[in-house]
Design a protein around this motif. Structure first.
Motif, mmCIF file in Angstrom:
data_model
loop_
_atom_site.group_PDB
_atom_site.id
_atom_site.type_symbol
_atom_site.label_atom_id
_atom_site.label_comp_id
_atom_site.label_asym_id
_atom_site.label_seq_id
_atom_site.Cartn_x
_atom_site.Cartn_y
_atom_site.Cartn_z
ATOM 1 N N MET A 263 0.831 -1.200 0.000
ATOM 2 C CA MET A 263 0.000 0.000 0.000
ATOM 3 C C MET A 263 0.868 1.255 0.000
ATOM 4 O O MET A 263 0.558 2.253 -0.671
ATOM 5 C CB MET A 263 -0.939 -0.008 1.210
ATOM 6 C CG MET A 263 -1.948 1.138 1.211
ATOM 7 S SD MET A 263 -3.219 0.944 2.476
ATOM 8 C CE MET A 263 -2.234 0.906 3.961
ATOM 9 N N PHE B 203 -4.476 -1.397 -5.010
ATOM 10 C CA PHE B 203 -4.977 -1.515 -3.643
ATOM 11 C C PHE B 203 -5.880 -2.743 -3.522
ATOM 12 O O PHE B 203 -6.586 -3.117 -4.458
ATOM 13 C CB PHE B 203 -5.758 -0.259 -3.247
ATOM 14 C CG PHE B 203 -4.909 0.981 -3.172
ATOM 15 C CD1 PHE B 203 -4.289 1.345 -1.998
ATOM 16 C CD2 PHE B 203 -4.718 1.760 -4.303
ATOM 17 C CE1 PHE B 203 -3.503 2.475 -1.933
ATOM 18 C CE2 PHE B 203 -3.933 2.899 -4.250
ATOM 19 C CZ PHE B 203 -3.314 3.247 -3.057
ATOM 20 N N SER C 209 -7.015 0.091 2.958
ATOM 21 C CA SER C 209 -6.739 0.075 1.523
ATOM 22 C C SER C 209 -7.986 0.388 0.719
ATOM 23 O O SER C 209 -7.943 1.156 -0.249
ATOM 24 C CB SER C 209 -6.187 -1.300 1.122
ATOM 25 O OG SER C 209 -5.928 -1.345 -0.266
ATOM 26 N N ARG D 4 -8.529 3.542 -1.662
ATOM 27 C CA ARG D 4 -8.955 3.271 -3.042
ATOM 28 C C ARG D 4 -10.222 4.063 -3.371
ATOM 29 O O ARG D 4 -10.333 4.658 -4.440
ATOM 30 C CB ARG D 4 -9.193 1.773 -3.209
ATOM 31 C CG ARG D 4 -9.784 1.385 -4.565
ATOM 32 C CD ARG D 4 -10.233 -0.076 -4.550
ATOM 33 N NE ARG D 4 -10.924 -0.417 -5.781
ATOM 34 C CZ ARG D 4 -10.338 -0.965 -6.838
ATOM 35 N NH1 ARG D 4 -9.046 -1.236 -6.797
ATOM 36 N NH2 ARG D 4 -11.025 -1.231 -7.925
#
Length: 469
Positions: A227, A241, A253, A257
């Motif tokens: 990440m 991600f 994540s 995203r």
């Protein structure tokens, strides 16, 4: 028996190691949870508060830039309807900008800059009201030369104020981006610190169980590194991600995203809006032709580049008011678009064709002589005369138009000629073409009249040099 004892010893060691690992895992879990909370809070702050502040300031910059074109529309209004329409647009835009800057001031800490923004908005409001009164007096022909100069100066001041407002909000947006960059760096520092802690714990755990260390490396460290690398790329891709999972890293994540997708969608939307605004700033929305601003800019380029004489033509639909009154404004708009298409088809792609306003069109094009230009526009005039406008209901509308032509000789302009004098050459040619158009109207309309004298561009440039001396 020996095997059984070995197994019991292994179990005891496993239990001992498991107990130690459990203690470490509890500590690591607590540390990781706190780190995740801090990271999540930082991401929320960047993605919600700071990003919203950035988007607001960028929108204010865009709308402030649009004030310039709207101010020009009000300044160039030829009728009361155009003036009122431009005034409504300006008023709505300034109210919207004031609302947005109020939101910015609520979260910003740039007191001096925001105070200057407020002063600019107040001055713009006052100038717009004064400009509206002067334009109204000009349309009603109740304005003298001093009033004309005041009108010009006021319009110029509005452009400067709108430009300053755009620059100030652009600076504010830059500061917000810098602050976001600093917060992102802080976020990366937090991630690196947490990585170091996890690595230290993993090294310690590896003394007791390689599998436990490998487990943490696979399920925690590598995911965070992935990440971090995805965030550090110059071009961030949402595909980098994680999309699955329910733990904190997967949620973080997915949150990053989601916000990146929103930012990219907003950027794409902003690019589309910028393209539309750029087109509308240079083109007439009804006919798609160049507007007055674009026409003057293109004409100045031709004056500097063309090695041939330039023909400046003005075209006006005959009895257009009668078409509007008898057929309605919708048919009038169709007639304007019909004439625009006919003129565009009859001219070259390199020629400049524009709608100056109402039923008045203008063109500038290189020609060998004024006779050639007269033949060309007579051909266009005849084409309109013999091809009436056909409406969807089958009704036809007979249209004719009158042309006034003027010739600019001694082109291209010298390199030392300023933009002001290029504009002066164009204004002189437009004046001659307008007088020729007036004669065409006086002679019964549906004809082409040429100016009696040609504009000598180099004479005006020499005059510029004399004035400078």
């Amino acid at each position: 028996m020996g095997v059984k004892g070995y197994r019991l010893g292994l179990n005891a060691k496993t239990l001992g190691i498991t107990f130690l690992i459990a203690l470490l895992v509890v500590g690591a879990t607590a540390l990781t949870a706190r780190a995740f909370e801090r990271l999540h809070a930082l991401v929320e702050q960047i993605s919600q508060v700071e990003m919203e502040n950035l988007m607001t300031s960028v929108r204010v910059v865009q709308q402030a830039e649009s004030l310039i074109s709207l101010g020009l529309m009000l300044y160039a209004a030829e009728t009361q309807n155009e003036r009122r329409r431009a005034l409504v647009e300006l008023t709505d835009r300034t109210v919207w900008i004031r609302h947005m800057t109020a939101e910015v001031s609520a979260v910003g800490n740039h007191a001096d800059m925001l105070q200057r923004v407020e002063e600019i908005q107040q001055q713009l409001d006052l100038n717009i009201r004064q400009l509206n009164h002067l334009v109204r007096d000009r349309i009603n022909q109740r304005i003298d030369a001093d009033g004309q100069e005041e009108l010009r100066l006021l319009a110029a001041q509005n452009r400067e104020l709108a430009g300053e407002l755009s620059v100030l909000m652009g600076y504010f947006a830059t500061q917000v981006r810098l602050q976001m960059t600093q917060q992102s760096q802080h976020l990366q520092q937090e991630i690196r610190l947490h990585q170091q802690n996890l690595v230290a714990l993993a090294l310690f755990i590896l003394l007791f169980a390689v599998l436990a260390g490998a487990y943490f490396d696979l399920t925690v460290v590598r995911r965070i590194l992935k990440m971090q690398r995805a965030v550090s790329k110059s071009v961030v891709s949402v595909q980098d991600f994680e999309q699955r999972g329910t733990d904190e890293i997967a949620q973080l994540s997915q949150t990053v995203r989601s916000y990146i997708e929103r930012i990219q969608q907003q950027e794409a939307h902003m690019q589309c809006i910028n393209q539309e605004l750029s087109f509308l700033a240079e083109h007439d929305p009804l006919t798609g032709l160049a507007n007055r601003r674009h026409f003057h800019a293109a004409a100045r380029r031709l004056l500097r580049q063309s090695s041939l004489p330039l023909c400046v033509a003005l075209c006006d639909i005959d009895h257009f008011k009668r078409v509007n009154d008898q057929k309605g404004h919708a048919v009038g708009d169709v007639a304007l678009k019909y004439l625009a298409e006919l003129l565009a088809d009859g001219l070259r792609e390199t020629d400049v064709l524009a709608r100056l306003g109402g039923e008045e069109f203008a063109a500038i094009l290189p020609v060998q002589s004024l006779d050639d230009a007269e033949r060309l526009f007579n051909k266009l005039r005849h084409s309109l005369e013999v091809n009436p406008l056909c409406l969807p209901d089958g009704e036809t509308v007979q249209l004719t138009c009158s042309f006034g032509l003027a010739l600019v000789e001694s082109t291209p302009l010298a390199l030392e000629a300023s933009d002001d004098f290029a504009e002066a050459v164009l204004d002189a040619a437009l004046l001659e073409a307008d007088q020729a158009l007036y004669r065409a109207k006086a002679q019964g309309r549906n004809c082409v009249c040429v100016a009696k004298t040609a504009i000598q561009a180099k004479v005006l440039v020499v005059a510029e040099g004399d004035q400078n001396e």
